[in-house]
Scaffold this motif. Structure first.
Motif, PDB file in Angstrom:
ATOM      1  N   VAL A 322      57.432  56.788  54.938  1.00 20.97           N
ATOM      2  CA  VAL A 322      57.429  56.538  53.498  1.00 20.97           C
ATOM      3  C   VAL A 322      58.153  57.692  52.804  1.00 20.97           C
ATOM      4  N   GLN A 323      59.077  57.366  51.919  1.00 17.49           N
ATOM      5  CA  GLN A 323      59.959  58.389  51.341  1.00 17.49           C
ATOM      6  C   GLN A 323      59.676  58.691  49.871  1.00 17.49           C
ATOM      7  N   GLU A 324      59.683  57.652  49.022  1.00 21.08           N
ATOM      8  CA  GLU A 324      59.643  57.911  47.580  1.00 21.08           C
ATOM      9  C   GLU A 324      59.034  56.722  46.848  1.00 21.08           C
ATOM     10  N   ARG A 325      58.137  57.009  45.885  1.00 19.58           N
ATOM     11  CA  ARG A 325      57.651  55.948  45.001  1.00 19.58           C
ATOM     12  C   ARG A 325      58.709  55.706  43.931  1.00 19.58           C
ATOM     13  N   VAL A 326      59.137  54.432  43.780  1.00 18.94           N
ATOM     14  CA  VAL A 326      60.261  54.148  42.890  1.00 18.94           C
ATOM     15  C   VAL A 326      59.889  53.222  41.729  1.00 18.94           C
ATOM     16  N   GLU A 327      58.675  52.696  41.716  1.00 16.59           N
ATOM     17  CA  GLU A 327      58.256  51.808  40.631  1.00 16.59           C
ATOM     18  C   GLU A 327      56.744  51.699  40.664  1.00 16.59           C
ATOM     19  N   THR A 328      56.109  51.667  39.506  1.00 17.20           N
ATOM     20  CA  THR A 328      54.661  51.463  39.438  1.00 17.20           C
ATOM     21  C   THR A 328      54.356  50.372  38.421  1.00 17.20           C
ATOM     22  N   VAL A 329      53.309  49.598  38.705  1.00 12.81           N
ATOM     23  CA  VAL A 329      52.906  48.494  37.833  1.00 12.81           C
ATOM     24  C   VAL A 329      51.391  48.483  37.744  1.00 12.81           C
ATOM     25  N   MET A 330      50.865  48.256  36.538  1.00 12.27           N
ATOM     26  CA  MET A 330      49.439  47.999  36.343  1.00 12.27           C
ATOM     27  C   MET A 330      49.274  46.499  36.090  1.00 12.27           C
ATOM     28  N   SER A 331      48.584  45.818  36.990  1.00 13.65           N
ATOM     29  CA  SER A 331      48.435  44.371  36.901  1.00 13.65           C
ATOM     30  C   SER A 331      46.997  44.032  36.526  1.00 13.65           C
ATOM     31  N   PRO A 332      46.792  43.117  35.564  1.00 18.75           N
ATOM     32  CA  PRO A 332      45.422  42.794  35.147  1.00 18.75           C
ATOM     33  C   PRO A 332      44.771  41.767  36.061  1.00 18.75           C
ATOM     34  N   TYR A 333      43.624  42.118  36.622  1.00 20.08           N
ATOM     35  CA  TYR A 333      42.831  41.185  37.409  1.00 20.08           C
ATOM     36  C   TYR A 333      41.642  40.749  36.564  1.00 20.08           C
ATOM     37  N   SER A 334      41.432  39.450  36.473  1.00 22.57           N
ATOM     38  CA  SER A 334      40.257  38.898  35.809  1.00 22.57           C
ATOM     39  C   SER A 334      39.205  38.665  36.878  1.00 22.57           C
ATOM     40  N   MET A 335      38.119  39.449  36.836  1.00 19.47           N
ATOM     41  CA  MET A 335      37.181  39.530  37.953  1.00 19.47           C
ATOM     42  C   MET A 335      35.813  38.949  37.607  1.00 19.47           C
ATOM     43  N   SER A 336      35.321  38.088  38.461  1.00 21.59           N
ATOM     44  CA  SER A 336      33.931  37.651  38.383  1.00 21.59           C
ATOM     45  C   SER A 336      33.086  38.543  39.286  1.00 21.59           C
ATOM     46  N   SER A 337      31.784  38.552  39.065  1.00 21.80           N
ATOM     47  CA  SER A 337      30.929  39.438  39.854  1.00 21.80           C
ATOM     48  C   SER A 337      30.847  39.022  41.307  1.00 21.80           C
TER      49      SER A 337
END
Length: 396
Positions: A322-337
């Motif tokens: 693994v060399q380099e982080r090139v992109e980051t994303v925050m994705s919304p999860y709709s979670m039930s218990s």
């Protein structure tokens, strides 16, 4: 890709939300010969701030829950039909590795012992691997006590291709797909919707499929299921070209320690950066409690430094090349218990899909077919009682 001009005053079916669930429902309705469909999306189809965004999603049958395992098998049957409709391959079959610690507790992704038990019961092929065998086969660095299960028939859904296929299918059937058309309320009887600016559309059936924002529309009707929004971090990392062909698709199971939730996942090399470097997608499969919210618009949209540190530490220390982080994303999860979906009819004219819990895309053809059947006043083809809106886990 989208319809232009004025909105109609009436439609047979109005779909609220242009992500995976809404578009798969539209495509299923199109194949049932229903053309009078209006889909309304507040932003853009499968946009970057929603959970259907991205190039890839996993598909598998390796579940600790026998019901989900059976539903995944039905979804895979429907994926084969979907690929036949599309006339092209929509999935990459390269297998999936579950590896890590084995302990008697289920996580949001199940467990290694639980998955092995269910696959044995249902006759799903897999390979059991030791830490030594995992390290010899893949550029991973498993701890000595780790074990693994490899499901050879699993792989990745090319979600970007799937979205484009559904859009074409719906448009070819005469459906109207409107972007930048936010719905502000649903009629109390479920027979219509009101949009920003005051436009109103009456409908024979309304399907609510707008992810984490479904709660805002259903709450005034007293029909909102009890869900949390989890901001989930994933990223792309460039990797050594000499190892590019050896990275598996994987879940790593580790018990929670301090602020490290222990669950990580990754994909093989399925794409490159703009300058041609091979990259993998990897992510954290939990959200710290302090980031979980009930209000969709309160979700953190920037990756916290600590989560980035945890993901980087895992990728750079537990994988080779693994060399380099090139992109980051925050994705919304709709979670039930109970980490299960809500797919149900709420009233004679109103149906919903919500609570995708980060697992929904692999079930997309089943979700779309079931929503289309509900919107056609039919019963889903399989028993979906585990996704009922009246079960204890999601009753508000």
């Amino acid at each position: 890709m989208t319809a232009s001009g004025s909105l109609p005053q009436h439609a047979a079916v109005v779909i609220v939300g242009g992500g995976m669930a809404g578009l798969s429902c539209a495509a299923s309705l199109a194949r049932r010969g229903i053309s009078d469909v209006v889909l309304l999306e507040a932003k853009t189809l499968a946009h970057a701030k929603a959970s259907s965004f991205g190039e890839t999603r996993m598909f598998r049958e390796m579940y600790s829950d026998p019901v989900l395992c059976r539903l995944a098998q039905e979804a895979n049957r429907l994926w084969r039909e979907e690929e036949s409709h599309a006339g092209t391959q929509l999935r990459e079959t390269h297998g999936l590795l579950f590896y890590g610690e084995s302990w008697d507790e289920e996580t949001i992704e199940g467990s290694i012992p639980g998955a092995r038990r269910v696959m044995d019961e249902q006759g799903i092929p897999y390979e059991a691997l030791s830490a030594t065998e995992i390290a010899a086969r893949f550029p991973l660095k498993p701890k000595a006590d780790f074990t693994g299960l490899f499901e050879p028939t699993a792989g990745a859904v090319r979600s970007d291709k799937v979205i484009a296929h559904w859009v074409r299918t719906a448009r070819d059937a005469g459906h109207q797909l409107h972007e930048h058309r936010a719905v502000t309320s649903i009629d109390r009887d479920g027979g219509g919707v009101t949009l920003e600016g005051g436009d109103h559309i009456t409908a024979g059936q309304v399907v609510v499929a707008c992810g984490i924002w479904s709660q805002l529309l259903l709450a005034p009707l007293g029909l909102a299921p009890k869900l949390e929004v989890w901001p989930m971090l994933w990223a792309h990392y460039t990797v050594d070209p000499d190892l590019a062909s050896r990275y598996p698709q994987w879940f790593c199971f580790q018990q929670e320690r301090g602020d490290d939730g222990g669950l990580y996942y990754g994909f093989p090399v399925l794409s490159t950066t703009a300058d041609g470097r091979p990259r993998i997608k990897a992510g954290i499969d939990w959200a710290p409690k302090e980031l979980r919210v009930a209000e969709p618009n309160a979700m953190a949209t920037e990756p916290p430094a600590r989560l980035l540190e945890l993901l980087d530490t895992f990728l750079f220390n537990e994988l080779d090349g693994v060399q380099e982080r090139v992109e980051t994303v925050m994705s919304p999860y709709s979670m039930s218990s109970d980490v299960n979906f809500v797919l149900d009819r709420l009233s004679p004219k109103l149906s919903v899909f919500a609570g995708g819990s980060g697992q929904a895309f692999k079930f997309a053809p089943l979700i779309g077919d079931s929503l289309a059947r509900l919107a056609s006043n039919e019963t889903p083809a399989v028993d979906l009682s585990c996704w009922s809106h009246t079960r204890a886990a999601v009753r508000a």
